[in-house]
Design a protein around this motif. Structure first.
Motif, PDB file in Angstrom:
ATOM      1  N   PHE A  11       0.805  -1.216   0.000  1.00 20.73           N
ATOM      2  CA  PHE A  11       0.000   0.000   0.000  1.00 20.73           C
ATOM      3  C   PHE A  11       0.843   1.274   0.000  1.00 20.73           C
ATOM      4  O   PHE A  11       0.318   2.357  -0.195  1.00 20.73           O
ATOM      5  N   GLN A  12       2.137   1.150   0.175  1.00 22.78           N
ATOM      6  CA  GLN A  12       3.003   2.323   0.076  1.00 22.78           C
ATOM      7  C   GLN A  12       3.334   2.658  -1.374  1.00 22.78           C
ATOM      8  O   GLN A  12       3.856   3.736  -1.661  1.00 22.78           O
ATOM      9  N   VAL A  13       3.054   1.735  -2.287  1.00 19.78           N
ATOM     10  CA  VAL A  13       3.237   1.983  -3.714  1.00 19.78           C
ATOM     11  C   VAL A  13       1.858   1.822  -4.366  1.00 19.78           C
ATOM     12  O   VAL A  13       1.451   0.719  -4.701  1.00 19.78           O
ATOM     13  N   PRO A  14       1.137   2.931  -4.516  1.00 23.47           N
ATOM     14  CA  PRO A  14      -0.213   2.848  -5.077  1.00 23.47           C
ATOM     15  C   PRO A  14      -0.217   2.286  -6.501  1.00 23.47           C
ATOM     16  O   PRO A  14       0.717   2.512  -7.281  1.00 23.47           O
ATOM     17  N   LEU A  15      -1.275   1.567  -6.829  1.00 27.61           N
ATOM     18  CA  LEU A  15      -1.395   0.977  -8.159  1.00 27.61           C
ATOM     19  C   LEU A  15      -1.295   2.001  -9.272  1.00 27.61           C
ATOM     20  O   LEU A  15      -0.688   1.751 -10.301  1.00 27.61           O
ATOM     21  N   ASP A  16      -1.886   3.171  -9.070  1.00 27.75           N
ATOM     22  CA  ASP A  16      -1.843   4.161 -10.140  1.00 27.75           C
ATOM     23  C   ASP A  16      -0.409   4.611 -10.429  1.00 27.75           C
ATOM     24  O   ASP A  16      -0.098   5.028 -11.542  1.00 27.75           O
ATOM     25  N   GLU A  17       0.489   4.485  -9.446  1.00 32.52           N
ATOM     26  CA  GLU A  17       1.904   4.781  -9.690  1.00 32.52           C
ATOM     27  C   GLU A  17       2.518   3.724 -10.612  1.00 32.52           C
ATOM     28  O   GLU A  17       3.299   4.044 -11.497  1.00 32.52           O
ATOM     29  N   LEU A  18       2.168   2.460 -10.397  1.00 34.43           N
ATOM     30  CA  LEU A  18       2.697   1.387 -11.237  1.00 34.43           C
ATOM     31  C   LEU A  18       2.170   1.492 -12.665  1.00 34.43           C
ATOM     32  O   LEU A  18       2.868   1.168 -13.622  1.00 34.43           O
ATOM     33  N   ALA A  76       9.940  -9.151  -6.857  1.00 35.27           N
ATOM     34  CA  ALA A  76       8.893  -8.121  -6.843  1.00 35.27           C
ATOM     35  C   ALA A  76       8.829  -7.440  -5.475  1.00 35.27           C
ATOM     36  O   ALA A  76       8.688  -6.219  -5.383  1.00 35.27           O
ATOM     37  N   VAL A  77       8.948  -8.228  -4.406  1.00 38.02           N
ATOM     38  CA  VAL A  77       8.981  -7.656  -3.055  1.00 38.02           C
ATOM     39  C   VAL A  77      10.182  -6.726  -2.933  1.00 38.02           C
ATOM     40  O   VAL A  77      10.072  -5.601  -2.439  1.00 38.02           O
ATOM     41  N   ARG A  78      11.315  -7.161  -3.411  1.00 37.95           N
ATOM     42  CA  ARG A  78      12.540  -6.348  -3.357  1.00 37.95           C
ATOM     43  C   ARG A  78      12.358  -5.040  -4.137  1.00 37.95           C
ATOM     44  O   ARG A  78      12.795  -3.979  -3.695  1.00 37.95           O
ATOM     45  N   GLN A  79      11.699  -5.107  -5.285  1.00 35.77           N
ATOM     46  CA  GLN A  79      11.452  -3.904  -6.083  1.00 35.77           C
ATOM     47  C   GLN A  79      10.590  -2.907  -5.308  1.00 35.77           C
ATOM     48  O   GLN A  79      10.880  -1.717  -5.282  1.00 35.77           O
ATOM     49  N   LEU A  80       9.546  -3.398  -4.647  1.00 34.55           N
ATOM     50  CA  LEU A  80       8.714  -2.509  -3.829  1.00 34.55           C
ATOM     51  C   LEU A  80       9.521  -1.918  -2.677  1.00 34.55           C
ATOM     52  O   LEU A  80       9.371  -0.740  -2.349  1.00 34.55           O
ATOM     53  N   GLN A  81      10.382  -2.737  -2.068  1.00 36.34           N
ATOM     54  CA  GLN A  81      11.222  -2.234  -0.987  1.00 36.34           C
ATOM     55  C   GLN A  81      12.155  -1.136  -1.476  1.00 36.34           C
ATOM     56  O   GLN A  81      12.359  -0.137  -0.792  1.00 36.34           O
ATOM     57  N   LEU A  82      12.700  -1.309  -2.652  1.00 33.76           N
ATOM     58  CA  LEU A  82      13.576  -0.281  -3.209  1.00 33.76           C
ATOM     59  C   LEU A  82      12.812   1.012  -3.465  1.00 33.76           C
ATOM     60  O   LEU A  82      13.306   2.095  -3.190  1.00 33.76           O
ATOM     61  N   TRP A  83      11.598   0.901  -4.001  1.00 37.67           N
ATOM     62  CA  TRP A  83      10.792   2.086  -4.282  1.00 37.67           C
ATOM     63  C   TRP A  83      10.405   2.823  -3.018  1.00 37.67           C
ATOM     64  O   TRP A  83      10.230   4.027  -3.030  1.00 37.67           O
ATOM     65  N   THR A  84      10.247   2.092  -1.926  1.00 41.21           N
ATOM     66  CA  THR A  84       9.833   2.742  -0.672  1.00 41.21           C
ATOM     67  C   THR A  84      11.016   2.931   0.270  1.00 41.21           C
ATOM     68  O   THR A  84      10.835   3.343   1.407  1.00 41.21           O
ATOM     69  N   SER A  85      12.208   2.608  -0.185  1.00 41.82           N
ATOM     70  CA  SER A  85      13.443   2.728   0.616  1.00 41.82           C
ATOM     71  C   SER A  85      13.393   1.864   1.872  1.00 41.82           C
ATOM     72  O   SER A  85      13.980   2.224   2.900  1.00 41.82           O
ATOM     73  N   GLN A  86      12.712   0.733   1.812  1.00 41.06           N
ATOM     74  CA  GLN A  86      12.654  -0.205   2.942  1.00 41.06           C
ATOM     75  C   GLN A  86      13.532  -1.414   2.619  1.00 41.06           C
ATOM     76  O   GLN A  86      13.061  -2.533   2.544  1.00 41.06           O
ATOM     77  N   ILE A  87      14.783  -1.164   2.425  1.00 36.99           N
ATOM     78  CA  ILE A  87      15.705  -2.237   2.064  1.00 36.99           C
ATOM     79  C   ILE A  87      16.124  -2.976   3.330  1.00 36.99           C
ATOM     80  O   ILE A  87      16.640  -2.375   4.268  1.00 36.99           O
TER      81      ILE A  87
END
Length: 92
Positions: A11-18, A76-87
């Protein structure tokens, strides 16, 4: 990563952003998985789900990344983590 942590990450990366590069119009977008001249993908931003009424594909942020970028679930999880800086730490 727990189920709740994964849900929060999504939910930190909204679908409309993708779907931004795919010509989002309100809650619809063009499907990247087939020839699509008019928007056939419905976005439910409150639930974090998408569905194409033409080809039947759908899912959440992770399934979109997996299908669109040919990623594994972990990638895919890693990609979301990178986008939200939650590495995560290297030993996580």
């Amino acid at each position: 990563m727990t189920k709740d942590e994964l849900q929060n990450l999504k939910f930190q990366v909204p679908l409309d952003e993708l779907f931004r590069s795919l010509k989002v119009t309100g809650r619809t977008a063009r499907c990247p998985f087939h020839e699509d001249r008019t928007p056939s993908v419905s976005l439910d931003l409150s639930k974090g789900l998408w569905n194409c009424f033409s080809c039947g594909r759908g899912g959440d942020q992770l399934t979109f990344l997996q299908q669109f970028q040919s990623l594994s679930f972990g990638e895919a999880v890693r990609q979301l983590q990178l986008w939200t800086s939650q590495i995560p730490a290297a030993n996580s």
